[in-house]
Design an enzyme around this catalytic site. Sequence first.
Site, mmCIF file in Angstrom:
data_model
loop_
_atom_site.group_PDB
_atom_site.id
_atom_site.type_symbol
_atom_site.label_atom_id
_atom_site.label_comp_id
_atom_site.label_asym_id
_atom_site.label_seq_id
_atom_site.Cartn_x
_atom_site.Cartn_y
_atom_site.Cartn_z
ATOM 1 C CG ASP A 138 -2.101 0.950 1.047
ATOM 2 O OD1 ASP A 138 -2.434 1.284 -0.115
ATOM 3 O OD2 ASP A 138 -2.685 1.368 2.062
ATOM 4 C CG HIS A 145 -4.268 10.552 2.760
ATOM 5 N ND1 HIS A 145 -5.363 10.489 3.600
ATOM 6 C CD2 HIS A 145 -3.443 9.532 3.141
ATOM 7 C CE1 HIS A 145 -5.214 9.463 4.444
ATOM 8 N NE2 HIS A 145 -4.054 8.872 4.182
ATOM 9 C CD GLU A 210 -6.176 4.852 4.568
ATOM 10 O OE1 GLU A 210 -5.477 4.089 3.867
ATOM 11 O OE2 GLU A 210 -5.715 5.600 5.454
ATOM 12 C CD GLU A 212 -5.462 2.951 -0.230
ATOM 13 O OE1 GLU A 212 -4.639 2.345 -0.954
ATOM 14 O OE2 GLU A 212 -5.363 3.039 1.014
ATOM 15 C CG ASP A 244 -5.917 0.508 3.685
ATOM 16 O OD1 ASP A 244 -6.091 -0.485 4.423
ATOM 17 O OD2 ASP A 244 -4.927 1.270 3.775
ATOM 18 N NE ARG A 248 -8.044 6.879 9.342
ATOM 19 C CZ ARG A 248 -7.322 6.594 8.262
ATOM 20 N NH1 ARG A 248 -6.080 6.152 8.377
ATOM 21 N NH2 ARG A 248 -7.844 6.757 7.065
ATOM 22 C CD GLN A 251 -3.283 5.074 10.660
ATOM 23 O OE1 GLN A 251 -4.517 5.094 10.510
ATOM 24 N NE2 GLN A 251 -2.459 5.546 9.751
ATOM 25 C CE LYS A 264 -3.651 2.433 7.385
ATOM 26 N NZ LYS A 264 -4.401 3.292 6.456
ATOM 27 C CB THR A 268 -7.918 -4.703 2.162
ATOM 28 O OG1 THR A 268 -7.016 -4.399 3.225
ATOM 29 C CG2 THR A 268 -7.667 -3.758 0.995
ATOM 30 C CD GLU A 384 -7.470 12.940 4.239
ATOM 31 O OE1 GLU A 384 -7.164 13.783 3.401
ATOM 32 O OE2 GLU A 384 -7.477 11.718 4.008
HETATM 33 MN MN MN Z 1 -4.117 2.922 2.690
#
Ligand code: MN
Length: 438
Positions: A138, A145, A210, A212, A244, A248, A251, A264, A268, A384
């Site tokens: 990844d 971002h 996420e 992606e 993804d 948080r 993380q 993570k 996925t 975000e």
């Molecule tokens: Mn990612």
Amino acid sequence: MTLLNETHNPALRSWVAAANTPDNDFPIQNLPFAVFRREGSSEAFRGGVAIGDQIVDLAALADQRILGEAVATALQAGAQSSLNALMALGHSHWSALRLALSHALREGAAEQAALTACLVPQAQAQYTVPARIGDYTDFYTSIHHATNIGKLFRPDNPLLPNYKWVPIGYHGRVSSIGISGQQFRRPNGQTMPPGATQPVLGPSKRVDIELEIGIFMGPGNALGDPIAIADAEQHVFGLCLLNDWSARDIQAWEYQPLGPFLSKNFATTLSPWIVTLEALAPYRAAFRRAEDDTQPLPYLDSSDNRAHGAFDLQLEVLLQTERMREAGQAAEHLVQTNYQYAYWTIAQMVTHHTVNGCNLQPGDLFGSGTLSGPTLDQAGALIELTQGGQRPIALSNGETRTFLDDGDAITLRGWCAKPGFARIGFGACVGQVLPARS
Ligand code: MN
């Protein structure tokens, strides 16, 4: 660099009527690949190509020998339960198969009757992850971002000095990659609550998305042999959508010094359809670096990459909460952005990944990293959009969200459209958060 050819002609129409409707994702100019079988059956999974609301069953087509010997090898490879063998064959085989399918699916084609017997309605299909993914990397290619996240995690030092030189990535986990429709339990994990002096174990309170792009590799390289940027796209089979899912709070506590780990690797989700680089040829875009910005080192730079290393690919995120589902209310739009805002291109990712001699293999998967655009309303993650959970999103039914609640389902969509070319789409990438295991 793939050039335009007759398969991109916007005037082409298919005898599969649904392929000709204006907003459909799968006109005859797209022809993406997936692995499928009939839902509820015990059939073998096999490769298929989307056309309108149908799937061309590549195993049935290989048996029928309708398309001629020139594409027999590609069809045999595409008929298998994963697309690795097709991915390994390379561009000339993919392109020949695309051209043969384009001919056979056109209005007036002599193959119509025989090919009709090889169609399976998408409404009856069950999909699976389209390749045996050996490795998943990844990346982190949106500078917007990286800056937004950096501000939240390190207010004094948002963008680390290596960002503009290195296409940053980490090695991810394959076992928890699922196909659209994936449901997963809210992860339990270790977090450090605000003001606490020691961490606790419990369900994540900050499950996020996420947005992606997933990038499937074609032919690999031998261990020790780097891939030059001029050759990089010969090693790329195609693109899909990728979510993804990220916890948080886990993380924030675990990510230093070695990067993401359990925040993570619990799930996925991929969209089932892989759109080839050839199909995306009309939607190539310039890769731009402002003149006063850091320029890529020579091994990550080429005139081709600058001229059309990027993709004009529209991306959208939708949310359907449990309450919306119970009320029969459709998923609600959260965000729209575009892949062309990425700071690094796919060719740069491939070249950087192999510059040390690391070998890629057919079916390996890259994630682009969260594809946030330049403004906050184009952000590809809730952390975000809500500024770290400080500004809840108001939904039309009166609910609010900072991060995801149990039962929330997220849909990613992607498409390319511009005057003079057929609109092509990626289908949907849907995933749902279930309550944590207690
Ligand atoms: Mn990612």
